[in-house]
Design a protein around this motif. Structure first.
Motif, PDB file in Angstrom:
ATOM      1  N   PHE A   1      -9.906  78.543  42.840  1.00 42.56           N
ATOM      2  CA  PHE A   1      -9.824  77.937  41.504  1.00 42.56           C
ATOM      3  C   PHE A   1     -10.734  78.636  40.502  1.00 42.56           C
ATOM      4  O   PHE A   1     -10.922  78.168  39.393  1.00 42.56           O
ATOM      5  CB  PHE A   1     -10.177  76.445  41.572  1.00 42.56           C
ATOM      6  CG  PHE A   1      -9.145  75.642  42.305  1.00 42.56           C
ATOM      7  CD1 PHE A   1      -7.961  75.267  41.677  1.00 42.56           C
ATOM      8  CD2 PHE A   1      -9.336  75.282  43.632  1.00 42.56           C
ATOM      9  CE1 PHE A   1      -6.998  74.538  42.350  1.00 42.56           C
ATOM     10  CE2 PHE A   1      -8.366  74.557  44.316  1.00 42.56           C
ATOM     11  CZ  PHE A   1      -7.203  74.193  43.677  1.00 42.56           C
ATOM     12  N   PHE A   2     -11.308  79.773  40.923  1.00 45.09           N
ATOM     13  CA  PHE A   2     -12.227  80.482  40.027  1.00 45.09           C
ATOM     14  C   PHE A   2     -11.811  81.943  39.891  1.00 45.09           C
ATOM     15  O   PHE A   2     -11.104  82.480  40.741  1.00 45.09           O
ATOM     16  CB  PHE A   2     -13.661  80.410  40.573  1.00 45.09           C
ATOM     17  CG  PHE A   2     -14.265  79.049  40.480  1.00 45.09           C
ATOM     18  CD1 PHE A   2     -15.047  78.707  39.383  1.00 45.09           C
ATOM     19  CD2 PHE A   2     -14.042  78.106  41.475  1.00 45.09           C
ATOM     20  CE1 PHE A   2     -15.604  77.443  39.293  1.00 45.09           C
ATOM     21  CE2 PHE A   2     -14.590  76.833  41.374  1.00 45.09           C
ATOM     22  CZ  PHE A   2     -15.371  76.502  40.286  1.00 45.09           C
ATOM     23  N   ASP A   3     -12.296  82.580  38.810  1.00 50.41           N
ATOM     24  CA  ASP A   3     -12.082  84.012  38.621  1.00 50.41           C
ATOM     25  C   ASP A   3     -13.214  84.786  39.287  1.00 50.41           C
ATOM     26  O   ASP A   3     -13.930  85.535  38.639  1.00 50.41           O
ATOM     27  CB  ASP A   3     -12.025  84.352  37.124  1.00 50.41           C
ATOM     28  CG  ASP A   3     -10.682  83.977  36.539  1.00 50.41           C
ATOM     29  OD1 ASP A   3      -9.679  84.045  37.277  1.00 50.41           O
ATOM     30  OD2 ASP A   3     -10.629  83.599  35.357  1.00 50.41           O
ATOM     31  N   THR A   4     -13.356  84.602  40.603  1.00 52.56           N
ATOM     32  CA  THR A   4     -14.468  85.244  41.293  1.00 52.56           C
ATOM     33  C   THR A   4     -14.236  86.752  41.387  1.00 52.56           C
ATOM     34  O   THR A   4     -13.116  87.201  41.584  1.00 52.56           O
ATOM     35  CB  THR A   4     -14.611  84.659  42.701  1.00 52.56           C
ATOM     36  OG1 THR A   4     -14.540  83.239  42.600  1.00 52.56           O
ATOM     37  CG2 THR A   4     -15.917  85.059  43.332  1.00 52.56           C
ATOM     38  N   SER A   5     -15.322  87.505  41.247  1.00 52.11           N
ATOM     39  CA  SER A   5     -15.236  88.961  41.359  1.00 52.11           C
ATOM     40  C   SER A   5     -15.966  89.429  42.602  1.00 52.11           C
ATOM     41  O   SER A   5     -16.967  88.843  43.009  1.00 52.11           O
ATOM     42  CB  SER A   5     -15.860  89.615  40.129  1.00 52.11           C
ATOM     43  OG  SER A   5     -16.279  90.927  40.430  1.00 52.11           O
TER      44      SER A   5
END
Lengths: 295, 316, 442
Positions: free
Chosen positions: B61-65
């Protein structure tokens, strides 16, 4: 082993002796044809491996002729590879990680299974179902979060990153539990009555009785761990720490036409497990058959 | 009086008045040692299996990098929406399913036939076991090296055989419509041995007198197979099929090593899509969302397997 | 029952095995695998992705370094080219065990830098090893700067070039008095030159890879489109600024050459395009300069020159550069940075060896030397380094990237006659917009 022919000789009276002989002969012919077909397929199955060995024994320049005949047999490719030294590091990594994984899986899994099989405690069924979920979880789908986790633990590029996530194998717990459930309880209960603790009973009585299943789980964990590619590929970046499959998949050897070298590296990569297989062939096969893997 | 009457049928328990298996769920003094013995497993299991599973679902659910610490900005269902709307996602899922469809039938049927034939050999079984099971213990990287050499255009053994038969040599791994078939072919060679051994074990469990009785009734070998062997092996077969489907869905090694997912992404499976998105494009959050979808697919198939095994076992 | 005995033996075996293995190699890989200690301190760990002719030349350069620096062991590793290489380099750096020096394409190095995976190379450190900004080709040097800081040392520029068969072009009357290809200017002149060559060969004028090859169509398109002054991405890849009129002009021109006039095959793969040129079925071949070794090996009469300035604007040609970078943490040990920079300088000093593979040296002491100026056909296209157009910045851009795949597959489809120019532009716009609107993950 017995063949289907054994049953036919017992029968008497319903048919004449002549018919009997015909049936027997037909069966013999039928079995002969079956075995012949199977031998043909088995030989076909061996061709790729034999071809790899064949190629590896040629000089590089002669590999493109595509014949089984070796004009100038040589071990040069093997010498080159072993002298380069990479493969020794890869062997070491593979042995250490696979051995530790197998030992850890057997120890940790059998202990948990013993508790589930022999001990009565509250929430036992909760634990049971909780571990059961683990059988269904595909570890390969967890590479992304596991990579982040090991990064945070500063354990990337160590053997621990390869070993630790492979140890909690839910399937091993169930194989052990199934085996323990079928062991007669008299022995360990006698030990308990004599005052031995649970751990002592498990270590001294139950585990020694479970040698076949311990061997099967250990060997299979070892093989699977040895052959694992995706996860070690992610966590082992230094060419000297790589396991055999990762090293073979990542590092480009030399340039130009080097089919003999490539096949020699394939043969060397396969060698340790093939030796283990030849040594434990019966164990491995009985392991698949007898440990609940088949159900 | 009544108590002893209750235990008349249980012969082996003169010491204990109560059978812990059937009567009481818990027993005094078991809890502490039990939890102690389960702790190593449960700790590792929580840390490295359950923990990451939950972490993955959160991350999706996140724009993790990959290269930045922390979860990154909240994306809501954005990653899932992107995946479900992406043709790359669907084609990679389809490649995984297509591979499963291509490999499962031959791996089940051939293994069954070979086991059946081997069961009729009175001698030399070790040879069949060796021939069929040996490839299974080779690392995928070794299998890939050997088969890349076999598939090499012009020089490979396979092209030699095909051209020797007077046919035009196909571009085994370079032709987008053929590449997956070539990978499937290699995989059948590689993993057939496992199913073969499972079937061989299943065949040995069939009581011999069943065949004898059938033979007495004049049943030919073919009829024996149809009337006895196949029905008696139904359970083995269902397990082999489900195990095979699960194994095939986890496809990664063969295309990664032999085609890099190509040509033109024609063989890129779901797991390689995750790998590409998460580790090549650094889009860890999106990769987590794709993993979650893949996770659900495999979980569903595995549930069938667990159901099949559990049904047989008593106690729980 | 021998149970306990053999169990003990087994466990002993396991521990003895582990113990022996770790003893046998204490400060070595095994120690590093268990304790995470550094491997072989004092060496230079160097990763590259060179195969083929480049690989052979790189090995020569590594050997020369070893000979000159016997006190500093060099561990060179070649990894599989393309995305697998960059993935491995990223994972090693994120996992805190990067190599000391690594090769990176200039267009990929920007993304690595944005992800904070590269060490800054400070002028003072470079000066200590005899390197400074003005000693490099300015185009390549400036393209590698981020916020005015240097993170990569360019070793070459490798432009898209025009190979020509001197025998065929001579028969077609396209050579000048010195035997070189006479300048070609304007779309009509280019078309006419191809037509003349086609008359000689009877098959094609020129070839370049299209099927299964997205890079080459992109390189050709980018060359022509840049000559018109067009750009594809803006604002670090967050905006698609494709100029429809200019893109249509280029795509229509390419379509005319392949589909309508059949001067170039519209359906041929990379190897096939090379083969057609090598066996004389075409007189021109468009490709990167690194294929020089292939045609030299084929012992055919050929020359190399700049891709013509078809649209007559400021001369521009698609190119990229190989650079050497120091991954973050790759210089952590004391003295390591100096060892790494010493190695980099040694590679630059051997630029002449590298240039034999077709690459234009970025190191001016070699690029401006008489020796290089005498090297043909390399010197014929050396000017391309000053007109190089690099792939636009963006996290999904660079050599072998998603960006090149999207562009190249649409352009290739136009050349193959499967897609009309306006449909191709629409397809490019849709796909690039999706990536441009995705927040950069670095």
């Amino acid at each position: 082993m017995t063949t289907l022919a054994t049953g036919t000789g017992v029968r008497k009276g319903t048919r004449t002796e002549v018919t009997q002989a015909v049936v027997d002969r037909r069966l013999k012919v039928f079995n002969g044809v079956c075995v012949g077909v199977l031998i043909a397929f088995a030989l076909i199955w061996l061709v790729p491996v034999l071809w790899a060995i064949d190629t590896s024994l040629k000089p590089n320049a002669e590999t493109t002729s595509t014949t089984w005949w070796i004009d100038h047999p040589t071990l040069d490719s093997y010498r080159t590879l072993l002298a380069q030294g990479d493969i020794w590091n890869w062997y070491a990594s593979s042995f250490i990680t696979s051995l530790a994984t197998a030992a850890g899986t057997v120890l940790v899994g059998s202990m948990a299974a013993y508790a589930l099989s022999r001990m009565r405690f509250r929430y036992r069924w909760v634990v049971f179902w909780f571990i059961l979920i683990g059988i269904m979880i595909p570890q390969q789908a967890l590479i992304v979060p596991q990579f982040r986790e090991f990064g945070a633990l500063h354990l990337l590029n160590t053997y621990w990153a390869v070993i630790l996530p492979q140890i909690p194998a839910a399937i091993a717990v169930f194989i052990f539990k199934q085996f323990f459930d079928n062991l007669p309880r008299d022995l360990d209960e006698a030990a308990r009555v004599d005052g031995a603790g649970f751990f002592r009973t498990y270590w001294r009585i139950v585990l020694p009785l479970s040698r076949p299943v311990v061997a099967a789980v250990a060997i299979f964990t070892f093989v699977w761990s040895w052959n694992n590619l995706l996860w070690p590929l992610l966590v082992l970046s230094n060419p000297k720490l790589m396991t055999i499959p990762v090293g073979l998949a990542t590092v480009q050897g030399s340039y130009g036409i080097r089919y003999a070298d490539t096949m020699a590296s394939a043969v060397l990569g396969a060698l340790p497990l093939v030796l283990i297989f030849l040594f434990f062939q019966r164990r491995i096969v009985e392991g698949i058959a007898g440990t609940g893997l088949k159900g | 009086m009544t108590i002893t009457a209750d235990y008349e049928t249980v012969e082996d328990r003169p010491v204990r008045p109560v059978d812990p298996d059937t009567t009481r769920v818990t027993e005094h003094g078991h809890a502490r040692p039990a939890w102690l013995m389960m702790t190593p497993f449960l700790a590792l299991y929580l840390l490295f299996i359950i923990g990451p599973s939950i972490y993955m679902m959160v991350m999706s659910f996140f724009d993790t990098s990959l290269t930045r610490p922390g979860l990154g900005g909240f994306a809501g269902f954005g990653n899932f929406a992107e995946a479900l709307g992406s043709s790359d996602f669907w084609s990679s899922m389809w490649h995984t399913v297509w591979f499963t469809i291509l490999t499962t039938p031959p791996l089940v049927v051939l293994a069954f036939v070979f086991a059946l034939l081997a069961d009729r050999a009175s001698r030399g079984r070790w040879f069949f076991r060796l021939a069929f099971f040996l490839p299974y213990i080779l690392p995928s990287a070794v299998v890939a090296l050997i088969w890349l050499w076999l598939y090499t255009p012009q020089l490979g053994l396979l092209s030699k055989i095909v051209t020797g038969l007077g046919l035009t040599e196909p571009n085994w791994l370079g032709d987008p419509s053929l590449a997956m078939w070539s990978l499937a072919f290699t995989t059948v060679w590689w993993t057939l041995g496992f199913n073969f051994v499972l079937y061989l074990a299943g065949l040995q469990d069939i009581p011999r007198d069943l065949y004898e009785a059938a033979a007495m009734d004049g049943a030919a070998p073919w009829q024996q197979i149809r009337r006895i062997t196949i029905p008696m092996l139904r359970r083995t077969t269902s397990l082999v099929i489900v195990l095979q489907i699960i194994a095939s869905l986890k496809l990664f090694d063969q295309p990664y090593l032999m085609t890099s997912g190509g040509p033109n992404y024609a063989t890129r499976p779901a797991l390689e899509y995750v790998y590409d998105m998460g580790f090549t494009d650094f889009r860890t959050g999106y990769a987590a969302a794709v993993s979650t979808l893949f996770f659900i697919l495999v979980l569903a198939v595995s549930a069938v397997w667990v159901f099949l095994t559990r049904r047989q076992e008593q106690g729980f | 029952m021998t149970g306990p005995m053999s169990r003990r033996t087994l466990m002993k075996g396991v521990f003895a095995g582990l113990g022996a293995a770790s003893l046998a190699a204490c400060s070595s890989p095994v120690g590093a695998g268990i304790a995470g200690t550094p491997i072989d301190p004092g060496t230079v760990d160097y990763w590259n992705l060179f195969g083929g002719g480049d690989g052979v030349r790189m090995q020569q350069m590594e050997d020369a370094y070893r000979k000159a620096n016997p006190g500093t062991p060099l561990q060179a590793v070649t990894l599989a080219w393309g995305n697998p290489y960059y993935t491995k380099l990223t994972l090693a750096t994120v996992g805190r065990k990067p190599p000391n020096v690594a090769v990176s394409h200039l267009t990929r190095m920007k993304t690595l830098q944005a992800a904070d995976l590269l060490e800054e190379l400070k002028p003072a450190d470079l000066a200590r090893h005899g390197m400074s900004a003005e000693m490099f080709n300015q185009r390549a040097w400036n393209a590698g700067l981020v916020g005015g800081k240097a993170y990569a040392i360019p070793i070459d520029t490798h432009p898209f070039v025009l190979f020509y068969n001197t025998k065929i072009c001579g028969q077609a009357g396209l050579l000048d008095a010195a035997g070189n290809l006479a300048p070609i200017a304007g779309p009509d002149a280019f078309t006419e030159a191809l037509a003349k060559v086609q008359k000689v060969t009877g098959q094609f004028g020129a070839t370049h890879g299209i099927n299964g090859d997205t890079a080459t169509p992109w390189r050709l398109f980018q060359t022509l489109y840049s000559q018109l002054g067009g750009e594809v991405l803006g604002d670090e890849g967050t905006r698609v600024v494709l100029d429809d009129a200019k893109a249509t002009q280029v795509l229509s021109f390419l379509r005319t050459l392949t589909v309508e006039k059949k001067l170039m095959p519209g359906s041929i793969d990379y190897q096939g395009a090379i083969a057609l040129f090598a066996n004389g079925a075409a007189g021109f071949h468009l490709n990167g300069e690194w294929e020089i070794s292939t045609f030299q090996t084929a012992k055919m009469p050929f020359g190399m020159t700049l891709v013509p300035n078809v649209y007559g604007g400021t001369y521009a040609v698609q190119a990229d550069s190989h650079t050497l970078v120091v991954p973050k943490g790759g210089a952590a040990a004391s003295g390591q940075l100096d060892r790494s920079l010493g190695f980099i300088k040694s590679m630059l000093d051997q630029s002449m060896t590298w240039a034999q593979g077709g690459h234009i040296p970025a190191w001016l002491p070699v690029a401006q030397s008489d020796a290089f100026k005498k090297l043909t056909p390399q010197s014929n296209y050396a000017a391309a380094a000053d007109s190089a157009v690099y792939d636009p910045p963006g996290w999904y851009s660079g050599s072998g990237s998603d960006f090149e795949n999207i562009m190249g597959s649409a352009i290739g489809a136009v050349e193959a006659g499967q897609l009309a120019p306006d449909a191709a532009i629409a397809q490019i716009r849709t796909k690039l917009s999706a990536l441009a609107s995705t927040a950069s993950p670095v």
